[in-house]
Design an enzyme around this catalytic site. Sequence first.
Site, PDB file in Angstrom:
ATOM      1  CB  CYS A   1      27.658 -36.493  10.015  1.00 57.07           C
ATOM      2  SG  CYS A   1      28.009 -38.144   9.366  1.00 57.07           S
TER       3      CYS A   1
ATOM      4  CG  ASP B   1      28.843 -35.852   1.858  1.00 54.04           C
ATOM      5  OD1 ASP B   1      29.327 -37.002   1.920  1.00 54.04           O
ATOM      6  OD2 ASP B   1      28.129 -35.364   2.749  1.00 54.04           O
TER       7      ASP B   1
ATOM      8  CG  HIS C   1      30.661 -36.527   5.097  1.00 54.08           C
ATOM      9  ND1 HIS C   1      29.306 -36.307   5.110  1.00 54.08           N
ATOM     10  CD2 HIS C   1      30.952 -37.166   6.261  1.00 54.08           C
ATOM     11  CE1 HIS C   1      28.795 -36.795   6.227  1.00 54.08           C
ATOM     12  NE2 HIS C   1      29.781 -37.320   6.947  1.00 54.08           N
TER      13      HIS C   1
END
Length: 245
Positions: free
Chosen positions: A125, A183, A214
């Site tokens: 991330c 994502d 994600h």
Amino acid sequence: MMVTQEIHDIPTATGTMRTYLYRPSAEGQFPTIIFYSEIFQQTAPIARAATLLAGHGFVVLVPEVFHELNPIGTVLAYDDAGKDKGNEDKFAKPLEHHDSDTEALVHFARSLAFCTSYVGSMGVCIGGHLAYRAAINPDISAAFCLYATDIHSNTIPCEKGNDSLSRTEDIQGELTMVWGKQDPHVSSEGRKLVYANLEKTDRNFSWLEVNAQHAFMRDGEARHDPALAIQMYQGAVAFFHRLLK
């Protein structure tokens, strides 16, 4: 290998940064991986990931990425309040402060008797972005970046022209970029922008897009894909063994 855990508070240009260290319990010297967390800092899934990597023969450093903005030891919950605070921190800390954190981590690693001089970076991330960003430091030999946010959008504060996309040409080490095609945080257009920039600057990189959402690496939640996560860990271990030893 069995793993030993330690806690170190290391000095940086912007204050003390708590860093969690994981290393093989065996004797010897090992290369270092700086493992950058999500916006929540060192949660249980991040600690488990660091332990897994260390067990394959690495010293793994997990810094508190927003140490200037929170009391030492802060861990944000995986809930709306934690997400809001983490995003607030993400948009408050300039990239230049992350750069000085990386310098401090490299210096710290090289001061340890059980570390070799080789250092790589890895993250998920925003941590994927920070692993990419760390690679502009010539001391970072390899970066494994998982669903890196905010590179394509230039939404992290920085001086003009110092965003991570613009600094790509300064990356000297090898990159692995991994993305989830489902994502919502990094669109297909965003991924294409990052890819085109790596191609334009003739960087040494590998590129992998998988059918995942994600945070597919984060165990214990609905988006986790265990099979893909194992594949990524195996890829990261092989990548770092090749480039850091």
